[in-house]
Design a protein around this motif. Structure first.
Motif: not given
Length: 964
Positions: A331-337, A664-678
């Motif tokens: 699920v992506t952020s857009i799916d959640v929103v 195996d290759i799908w990035p976790s939401r935590e990983e995406v959020h970290r990169v997004e912030e940084e």
């Protein structure tokens, strides 16, 4: 006249933050014990503001206790609210600042010190709301010299013209000369899509390039068109305390509010208190994602707050929205929103606060939260509140908040129990209603194969596609014979053999035009590409892949986060910044693919992250087209087919032959959020901060006076000193009777503020047009009522100028009325002007719900300047009734069951009304008509504050006398 000191009644609650600190705060936890502990967080913010501002007049102890007793008083009582700050955009901000400038004149006339006139609370004003698109990318791209920028041909330039410079790509030998906007624009329409506050980049070399010519041209025209307003704003920022003007060319109000203006916790003279805001923009609700209470209101409400008065609201119900479970990994952020928005719309939360709690909240990034809060108009809530938590603090650290500031903020919020913690089981808020949303229930979806509204869960994709093959030809069906559904056609491409079948992907396009507001999905696509390449996966070369970012900012963060090379490795190279594949601008497929599709009558697929799809849109030979999130586009491109179950079937194999699955290759939401912030948040906030603090050359060079009083230019058609204070006296005079008043307009039910208040373009045959023409302006120079809100002469002439206005005197929709002494049918303004010259007061007769619709300040100011002394209606929209009182117009109401028709009123008689020496809320008064009829009406004042304001002739006069 001075009210008691705010907070005096609760000084005993003031505490020191800690032993080593000089910072103080109102410890509202001590006020109500267990009552406080079960209040929703948003109501706790209302309570703190009430305690801090309690003066016994505008904010009474009774109001404080009503908020504390929210559980039993919700929906039943009105409470005042003093927000910590105000946010204005230029259309609604200019009348407020003009009123303050005029008030300085009035205070001086009364013998007071005009230097004392300032807004009572911090006020930020953004000046980009008026931007008009005079030049578009088409005009630039079709120009003879798109790169050179012959701005002189566009019209007369201001002396502050800034010519764009060409910057070379710093030694990039593959670049043809300079990366100028014209060269790139010719090829791809690149820079016309550039979003605010982002670095302009050459998409091929990621080097800075000059601002696009369209931006320069539009800004140039804006500075010329609005120079007088900008000069006035600059004077305002110089002479008024508590006023900050955000330079033009920076960004929209709600975005700047979120990214730069938000404090989260205020510190004023060592006193800490929660940040809160009201503003003249419906998207103010975005800041609730940061734990800042705020919503959009009308111009008069914001001006009232600037003048030191509270906003009045019915103590709201608070719907608690508990987020449980954890999101499906795909699920992506857009799916959640969109999933949360859909659920809230179905539940029904109109007119309520929504407050989020539960373990699932911590899974939402700040971008997710602010996007959900920004969707309030979609589900009708006043606001959606996310209390401050550790996710908020981490985000604020990336936006530039100092460590010391964050530490004191956290200490304070925890001290007053405004800090959300999943582990804190004691003192949980109680809500009017609790709804649950299990994040597990939100599933990743795609749309297709022919319509965007046909949603398909990714887990059902394979079975759904099989069903589409079987279905008759229609919205979902292709009607492929059962014996042909497994047909395979071999093709030779670039020296290798590949197999095509029904469901094979032949076009895959990542387009970010509809995903700019939430970068997480683009970063997710990049991170997935990185993991895929590292695992040895590739996209088959015959698939037509492309990456078309919506702006240079997307290219910037994909590059800075290090994922852009991996996208390129899979074939998702940047092709430009236009709509490209989304509008069918796809390069032809290879002959091998075309022949195979034709030979096997194959239902091949296109998959893209745009917003439109139908059969043949991408390519006439591609019959199935699916819309998907950017990471799913990359995933399906790697798989090479939509006829796959990602849960059980691998995307491909690594060099050793090991199966590689999507998980195996799908990035976790935590990983995406970290990169997004940084890589997104940090660079965006730094760029915006620099832009605001440095301004721009035009703004910095703009000359503006710094005198105590504004030097009004009598020739100006934009800025004019209004006449609200013309008859102001040192002390309020006794209430004057309304004698022999004529009816200006006889209106029916549901007359809205849109019927009353000037808005939109200025019609060429209107009273406002006549005024501007008499001052030498051509229709092309009229601009709009919004841009001329600082000129009361224009706005008064535009009041009741709506062509849909139905005045019973006329019998058809028209902005006309009858001047009864002469019998003439005239424009409403012209009739009012004649009445004023004759010294005849005016009233308005109306039906039910007078003043409904959007809150508009000139819906009250305009009638007042037309000479209207009272409105007599069956009922009112409450906000508009408050506005009438705030400007000095008496809101009178027929007795229940009565109206103009039942009383036999024609509107052609005159009306007389005398006020008693002592008014009281809801008092009944008698009106006598020239026909001898006498009937009773209710003076619709609800409390002593409203009566006080009316006795002073309105809010502006009340405050002016305080300054005198």
């Amino acid at each position: 006249m001075d009210a008691p000191k705010a907070g005096y009644a609760f000084e005993y609650l003031i505490e020191t933050l800690n032993d080593s600190s000089h910072k103080k705060f109102f410890d509202i936890c001590k006020l109500g014990g267990t009552k406080y502990d079960v209040l929703p967080y948003s109501i706790r913010v209302l309570l703190e503001a009430a305690v801090r501002n309690c003066d016994g007049f505008l904010m009474k102890k009774e109001d404080v206790m009503n908020i504390l007793d929210w559980k039993t008083k919700q929906s039943n009582v009105e409470v005042p609210f003093f927000p910590a700050r105000v946010l204005l955009q230029d259309f609604t901000g200019i009348p407020a600042m003009v009123d303050f400038a005029a008030m300085r004149e009035a205070v001086k006339t009364l013998g007071g010190d005009p230097k004392k006139v300032h807004p009572a609370c911090p006020t930020d004003l953004t000046v980009d709301h008026s931007l008009q698109i005079d030049f578009s990318k088409c005009a630039i791209q079709n120009a003879p010299n798109p790169g050179g920028g012959d701005l002189q041909k566009a019209g007369k330039l201001s002396p502050l013209k800034v010519q764009p410079k060409k910057l070379p790509c710093r030694g990039q030998t593959t670049c043809r000369g300079s990366c100028d906007s014209g060269e790139l624009g010719r090829n791809s329409g690149t820079f016309s899509s550039q979003i605010e506050n982002t670095p302009i980049l050459c998409p091929f070399h990621l080097q800075p390039v000059p601002e696009p010519e369209t931006v320069l041209k539009n800004q140039e025209v804006e500075f010329g068109r609005n120079r007088e307003r900008l000069q006035f704003f600059k004077w305002s920022s110089r002479v008024f305390k508590n006023v900050a003007v955000i330079p033009p060319g920076t960004g929209m109000a709600h975005q700047v509010n979120l990214e730069y203006l938000s404090r989260v916790v205020f510190e004023e003279k060592d006193l800490l208190f929660p940040d809160s805001v009201v503003g003249t923009d419906s998207h103010i609700t975005m800041v609730n994602g940061l734990g800042i209470l705020g919503w959009g209101v009308g111009g008069i409400e914001t001006e009232a707050v600037m003048l030191g008065l509270p906003v009045s609201l019915t103590l709201p119900e608070v719907v608690g929205c508990e987020l449980t479970g954890s999101s499906n990994p795909f699920v992506t952020s857009i799916d959640v929103v969109l999933g949360i928005t859909k659920h809230l719309r179905q539940v029904g939360v109109a007119g309520k606060f929504v407050e989020f709690f539960g373990s699932g909240v911590s899974q939402l990034s700040i971008v997710d939260r602010t996007t959900i809060a920004n969707m309030c108009p979609e589900y009708g809530a006043i606001l959606s509140f996310f209390p401050v938590d550790n996710v908020t603090l981490k985000h604020l650290e990336h936006t530039g908040f100092s460590k010391a500031k964050l530490e004191s903020m956290e200490t304070y919020l925890k001290a007053v129990k405004l800090f959300r913690n999943d582990q804190n089981s004691s003192g949980k808020p109680e809500y009017s209603q609790v709804i649950q949303i299990n994040l597990n229930s939100i599933v990743p979806s795609v749309s297709g194969p022919k319509r965007p509204q046909d949603r398909v869960a990714v887990t059902d994709m394979k079975s759904d596609f099989q069903a589409c093959l079987n279905e008759k030809v229609g919205f979902k069906g292709f009607q492929i014979a059962a014996e042909k559904q497994k047909d395979i056609v071999s093709i030779h491409y670039e020296g290798s053999e590949y197999k095509l079948s029904h469901g094979s992907v032949v076009i895959a396009a990542v387009i970010s035009c509809t995903n700019n507001c939430n970068p997480s999905v683009m970063l997710a696509a990049g991170l997935l590409a990185k993991k895929a390449v590292e695992a040895g996966l590739r996209v088959k070369p015959y698939i037509r892949t492309s990456l078309s970012p919506g702006s240079g900012m997307v290219t910037h963060y994909l590059s800075s986060s290090g994922v852009l090379p991996y996208l390129s490795k899979l074939g998702f190279e940047i092709v430009g910044y236009g709509c490209s594949t989304c509008v069918g601008n796809t390069a032809p497929l290879s002959e091998a693919v075309l022949n195979a599709v034709k030979q096997g009558d194959l239902v091949t697929c296109g998959i893209l992250s745009g917003n439109k799809n139908f059969e043949g849109r991408l390519c006439d030979c591609v019959r199935a087209n699916y819309l998907a999130s950017p990471p799913l586009v990359v995933a399906y491109a790697i798989a090479g087919t939509v006829n796959i179950d990602f849960q059980t079937e691998p995307l491909g194999t690594d060099p050793t032959g090991k199966n590689i699955y999507l998980h195996d290759i799908w990035p976790s939401r935590e990983e995406v959020h970290r990169v997004e912030e940084e890589h997104v948040i940090l660079s965006m906030f730094k760029a915006l901060k620099d832009k605001i603090e440095m301004g721009n050359k035009r703004w910095n060079s703009l000359e503006a006076p710094d005198s105590v009083l504004f030097p009004w230019d009598l020739k100006s058609t934009y800025i004019r000193c209004p006449s609200f204070f013309d008859k102001l006296t040192k002390e309020p005079v006794a209430l004057q009777a309304i004698e022999n008043a004529h009816v200006l307009l006889y209106l029916g039910d549901s007359v809205t503020t849109d019927h009353i208040s000037p808005a939109g373009s200025i019609a060429r045959n209107s009273a406002a047009a006549k005024y501007l023409t008499n001052r030498g302006l051509t229709p092309r120079e009229f601009n709009s009522y919004g841009a001329r809100r600082g000129n009361d002469a224009v706005m008064t002439r535009g009041t009741f100028a709506n062509i849909k206005l139905f005045n019973k005197f006329i019998g058809k929709p028209a902005p006309k009325t009858i001047h009864f002494p002469s019998g003439q049918t005239l424009d409403v303004f012209e009739a009012a002007e004649l009445y004023q010259k004759e010294g005849i007061p005016l009233i308005i007769l109306a039906g039910k719900k007078y003043g409904s619709g959007n809150s508009r300040d000139w819906a009250a100011k305009g009638p007042y300047l037309l000479g209207v002394k009272a409105v007599l209606a069956e009922s009112y929209e409450k906000i508009h009734k408050d506005h009438l009182i705030g400007i000095g117009i008496a809101p009178l109401q027929f007795l229940p069951g009565e109206n103009a028709d039942s009383l036999g009123l024609s509107g052609r008689e005159t009306f007389s009304l005398t006020f008693p020496e002592e008014l009281s809320p809801g008092i009944t008064l008698n009106i006598q008509t020239s026909t001898g009829k006498v009937f009773s009406v209710i003076a619709s004042f609800e409390d002593d504050v409203e009566i006080t304001l009316y006795k002073h002739g309105g809010l502006l006069n009340f405050v002016a006398r305080k300054f005198s």
